[in-house]
Design a protein around this motif. Structure first.
Motif, PDB file in Angstrom:
ATOM      1  N   PHE A  44       0.852  -1.188   0.000  1.00  0.00           N
ATOM      2  CA  PHE A  44       0.000   0.000   0.000  1.00  0.00           C
ATOM      3  C   PHE A  44       0.892   1.244   0.000  1.00  0.00           C
ATOM      4  CE2 PHE A  44      -2.259   3.531   1.766  1.00  0.00           C
ATOM      5  CZ  PHE A  44      -3.495   3.446   1.152  1.00  0.00           C
ATOM      6  N   GLY A  45       0.684   2.134  -0.984  1.00  0.00           N
ATOM      7  CA  GLY A  45       1.565   3.298  -1.141  1.00  0.00           C
ATOM      8  C   GLY A  45       2.857   2.863  -1.817  1.00  0.00           C
ATOM      9  N   CYS A  46       2.680   2.088  -2.894  1.00  0.00           N
ATOM     10  CA  CYS A  46       3.835   1.430  -3.543  1.00  0.00           C
ATOM     11  C   CYS A  46       4.691   2.393  -4.349  1.00  0.00           C
ATOM     12  CB  CYS A  46       3.333   0.323  -4.470  1.00  0.00           C
ATOM     13  SG  CYS A  46       2.275   0.977  -5.797  1.00  0.00           S
ATOM     14  N   LYS A  47       4.145   3.556  -4.702  1.00  0.00           N
ATOM     15  CA  LYS A  47       4.828   4.520  -5.577  1.00  0.00           C
ATOM     16  C   LYS A  47       5.287   3.824  -6.856  1.00  0.00           C
ATOM     17  CE  LYS A  47       7.444   8.723  -5.153  1.00  0.00           C
ATOM     18  NZ  LYS A  47       8.308   9.535  -4.306  1.00  0.00           N
ATOM     19  N   TYR A 100       9.462  -1.714  -3.649  1.00  0.00           N
ATOM     20  CA  TYR A 100       9.282  -2.974  -2.918  1.00  0.00           C
ATOM     21  C   TYR A 100       8.327  -3.925  -3.653  1.00  0.00           C
ATOM     22  CZ  TYR A 100      11.846  -0.592   0.684  1.00  0.00           C
ATOM     23  OH  TYR A 100      12.846   0.075   1.350  1.00  0.00           O
ATOM     24  N   ASP A 112      -1.820   2.352  -4.985  1.00  0.00           N
ATOM     25  CA  ASP A 112      -1.441   3.754  -4.758  1.00  0.00           C
ATOM     26  C   ASP A 112      -2.552   4.668  -5.288  1.00  0.00           C
ATOM     27  OD1 ASP A 112       1.692   4.884  -4.120  1.00  0.00           O
ATOM     28  OD2 ASP A 112       0.198   6.350  -4.770  1.00  0.00           O
ATOM     29  N   LYS A 113      -2.513   5.921  -4.819  1.00  0.00           N
ATOM     30  CA  LYS A 113      -3.446   6.932  -5.326  1.00  0.00           C
ATOM     31  C   LYS A 113      -2.830   7.668  -6.519  1.00  0.00           C
ATOM     32  CE  LYS A 113      -1.929  10.461  -1.985  1.00  0.00           C
ATOM     33  NZ  LYS A 113      -1.207  11.385  -2.848  1.00  0.00           N
ATOM     34  N   ASP A 114      -1.537   7.414  -6.745  1.00  0.00           N
ATOM     35  CA  ASP A 114      -0.805   8.144  -7.782  1.00  0.00           C
ATOM     36  C   ASP A 114      -0.688   7.290  -9.040  1.00  0.00           C
ATOM     37  OD1 ASP A 114       0.987   9.689  -9.242  1.00  0.00           O
ATOM     38  OD2 ASP A 114       2.726   8.827  -8.203  1.00  0.00           O
ATOM     39  N   VAL A 167      -6.348   3.678  -6.071  1.00  0.00           N
ATOM     40  CA  VAL A 167      -7.381   3.973  -5.065  1.00  0.00           C
ATOM     41  C   VAL A 167      -7.525   5.480  -4.909  1.00  0.00           C
ATOM     42  CG1 VAL A 167      -7.196   1.867  -3.670  1.00  0.00           C
ATOM     43  CG2 VAL A 167      -5.622   3.761  -3.219  1.00  0.00           C
ATOM     44  N   GLN A 183      -7.799   8.799  -2.641  1.00  0.00           N
ATOM     45  CA  GLN A 183      -7.193   9.109  -1.349  1.00  0.00           C
ATOM     46  C   GLN A 183      -8.228   8.881  -0.241  1.00  0.00           C
ATOM     47  OE1 GLN A 183      -5.600  13.052  -1.045  1.00  0.00           O
ATOM     48  NE2 GLN A 183      -4.068  12.384   0.405  1.00  0.00           N
ATOM     49  N   TYR A 184      -7.841   8.126   0.759  1.00  0.00           N
ATOM     50  CA  TYR A 184      -8.712   7.759   1.880  1.00  0.00           C
ATOM     51  C   TYR A 184      -9.936   6.956   1.417  1.00  0.00           C
ATOM     52  CZ  TYR A 184      -5.885  11.676   3.420  1.00  0.00           C
ATOM     53  OH  TYR A 184      -4.836  12.527   3.636  1.00  0.00           O
ATOM     54  N   TYR A 232       5.018   1.099   3.894  1.00  0.00           N
ATOM     55  CA  TYR A 232       6.377   1.643   3.989  1.00  0.00           C
ATOM     56  C   TYR A 232       6.381   3.124   3.634  1.00  0.00           C
ATOM     57  CZ  TYR A 232       8.148  -3.173   4.262  1.00  0.00           C
ATOM     58  OH  TYR A 232       8.408  -4.475   4.654  1.00  0.00           O
ATOM     59  N   ASP A 233       6.794   3.924   4.616  1.00  0.00           N
ATOM     60  CA  ASP A 233       6.959   5.364   4.389  1.00  0.00           C
ATOM     61  C   ASP A 233       5.652   6.001   3.928  1.00  0.00           C
ATOM     62  OD1 ASP A 233       8.228   7.802   4.179  1.00  0.00           O
ATOM     63  OD2 ASP A 233       9.223   7.360   2.269  1.00  0.00           O
ATOM     64  N   VAL A 234       4.558   5.567   4.478  1.00  0.00           N
ATOM     65  CA  VAL A 234       3.265   6.115   4.055  1.00  0.00           C
ATOM     66  C   VAL A 234       2.371   6.456   5.244  1.00  0.00           C
ATOM     67  CG1 VAL A 234       2.251   3.808   3.667  1.00  0.00           C
ATOM     68  CG2 VAL A 234       1.302   5.782   2.475  1.00  0.00           C
ATOM     69  N   TYR A 239       0.778  12.201   4.906  1.00  0.00           N
ATOM     70  CA  TYR A 239      -0.273  11.577   4.087  1.00  0.00           C
ATOM     71  C   TYR A 239      -1.552  11.321   4.878  1.00  0.00           C
ATOM     72  CZ  TYR A 239       3.341  10.623   0.615  1.00  0.00           C
ATOM     73  OH  TYR A 239       4.328  10.741  -0.311  1.00  0.00           O
ATOM     74  N   PHE A 240      -1.402  11.059   6.164  1.00  0.00           N
ATOM     75  CA  PHE A 240      -2.569  10.711   6.995  1.00  0.00           C
ATOM     76  C   PHE A 240      -2.581  11.588   8.245  1.00  0.00           C
ATOM     77  CE2 PHE A 240      -1.991   7.116   4.247  1.00  0.00           C
ATOM     78  CZ  PHE A 240      -3.287   6.703   3.958  1.00  0.00           C
TER      79      PHE A 240
HETATM   80  C1  LIG Z   1       6.933   8.221   0.180  1.00  0.00           C
HETATM   81  S1  LIG Z   1       6.110   7.156  -0.933  1.00  0.00           S
HETATM   82  C2  LIG Z   1       6.639   5.574  -0.375  1.00  0.00           C
HETATM   83  C3  LIG Z   1       6.821   4.627  -1.529  1.00  0.00           C
HETATM   84  C4  LIG Z   1       7.242   3.203  -1.156  1.00  0.00           C
HETATM   85  N1  LIG Z   1       6.320   2.597  -0.219  1.00  0.00           N
HETATM   86  C5  LIG Z   1       8.649   3.181  -0.595  1.00  0.00           C
HETATM   87  O1  LIG Z   1       8.824   2.993   0.617  1.00  0.00           O
HETATM   88  O2  LIG Z   1       9.593   3.354  -1.385  1.00  0.00           O
HETATM   89  C6  LIG Z   1       4.428   7.194  -0.354  1.00  0.00           C
HETATM   90  C7  LIG Z   1       3.414   6.704  -1.398  1.00  0.00           C
HETATM   91  O3  LIG Z   1       2.160   6.554  -0.741  1.00  0.00           O
HETATM   92  C8  LIG Z   1       1.132   7.025  -1.601  1.00  0.00           C
HETATM   93  N2  LIG Z   1      -0.001   7.436  -0.786  1.00  0.00           N
HETATM   94  C9  LIG Z   1      -0.041   8.416   0.132  1.00  0.00           C
HETATM   95  N3  LIG Z   1      -1.261   8.521   0.672  1.00  0.00           N
HETATM   96  C10 LIG Z   1      -2.035   7.592   0.062  1.00  0.00           C
HETATM   97  C11 LIG Z   1      -3.413   7.235   0.160  1.00  0.00           C
HETATM   98  N4  LIG Z   1      -4.238   7.861   0.998  1.00  0.00           N
HETATM   99  N5  LIG Z   1      -3.877   6.235  -0.616  1.00  0.00           N
HETATM  100  C12 LIG Z   1      -3.040   5.596  -1.470  1.00  0.00           C
HETATM  101  N6  LIG Z   1      -1.731   5.894  -1.633  1.00  0.00           N
HETATM  102  C13 LIG Z   1      -1.236   6.886  -0.872  1.00  0.00           C
HETATM  103  C14 LIG Z   1       1.783   8.193  -2.337  1.00  0.00           C
HETATM  104  O4  LIG Z   1       1.098   8.469  -3.552  1.00  0.00           O
HETATM  105  C15 LIG Z   1       3.213   7.673  -2.549  1.00  0.00           C
HETATM  106  O5  LIG Z   1       3.328   7.012  -3.779  1.00  0.00           O
END
Ligand SMILES: C[S@@+](CC[C@H](N)C(=O)[O-])C[C@H]1O[C@@H](n2cnc3c(N)ncnc32)[C@H](O)[C@@H]1O
Length: 186
Positions: A31-34, A38, A56-58, A82, A84-85, A101-103, A108-109
């Motif tokens: 989740f939040g794979c960018k 990973y 991801d939302k992006d 997805v 956002q939220y 990871y890092d999300v 973001y939340f």
């Molecule tokens: C900093 S990146 C981390 C990428 C990857 N997990 C890593 O550790 O390399 C955070 C990712 O989370 C996604 N993200 C943030 N909020 C989100 C949400 N509410 N729903 C889905 N994706 C989300 C962002 O679009 C971004 O691609």
């Protein structure tokens, strides 16, 4: 330093995921794979009998995941866009491992209701005994403490099993980060 970063980017994510416990045949959500730092190595590890949902939302990041998966001939990964939220459109109780990871941080939340919604959905997707692997970052930046966020995760129904401090590339630098392994009680 650049050499070390390049070297880590080549083999580090896969090593991290193996330590997290990813195995052949696992069904995984990143989740939040960018761009799939990973998600792509996860698909290599779980193999043809497993599956990775890269969420991801992006949309741009998801396009890059797909491009890389096609380039490597990986057929065991899909990209899930997805709102956002919004809701994670994955069947309840079907996932072995979820990566956050890092999300999960205040960038973001920012609202507790948003985090609670995410954790509720993560809980719903995981099978009993499934693993939630979190890399927690940017806590101080948003005035958070580990105690606060760990309490929110355990309050959502997870059990903290292990902490570790691997070195990985974060925001373009090699740094030691905080990893937490939770399980959904069976
Ligand atoms: C900093 S990146 C981390 C990428 C990857 N997990 C890593 O550790 O390399 C955070 C990712 O989370 C996604 N993200 C943030 N909020 C989100 C949400 N509410 N729903 C889905 N994706 C989300 C962002 O679009 C971004 O691609």
């Amino acid at each position: 330093m650049t050499d070390k970063i390049d070297k880590w980017l080549r083999s580090g994510p896969e090593a991290v995921l193996r330590k997290v416990g990813l195995r052949e045949g696992n069904r995984v959500v990143d989740f939040g794979c960018k761009q799939g730092r990973y998600a792509i190595p996860a698909a290599r590890i779980v193999g043809d009998s497993g599956w990775v949902h890269a969420v991801d939302k992006d949309k741009q990041g998801l396009r890059e995941v797909k491009r890389q998966a096609d380039k490597e001939g990986l057929r065991n990964i899909d990209t899930v866009h997805v709102a956002q939220y919004g809701t994670i459109p994955i069947r309840a109780g079907t996932i072995d491992v979820i990566l956050l990871y890092d999300v999960l941080h205040g960038g973001y939340f920012p609202e507790k209701a948003q985090r609670d919604n995410l954790l509720r959905q993560v809980h719903r997707c995981l099978r009993p005994g499934g693993v939630l692997s979190c890399c927690l970052t940017h806590l101080r930046q948003f005035g958070w403490t580990y105690k606060k966020i760990l309490a929110e995760i355990t309050d959502a129904g997870f059990r903290l099993r292990r902490r570790s401090r691997p070195t990985l590339v974060h925001d373009g630098k090699l740094v030691r980060v905080h990893f937490f392994r939770f399980t959904k009680p069976g």
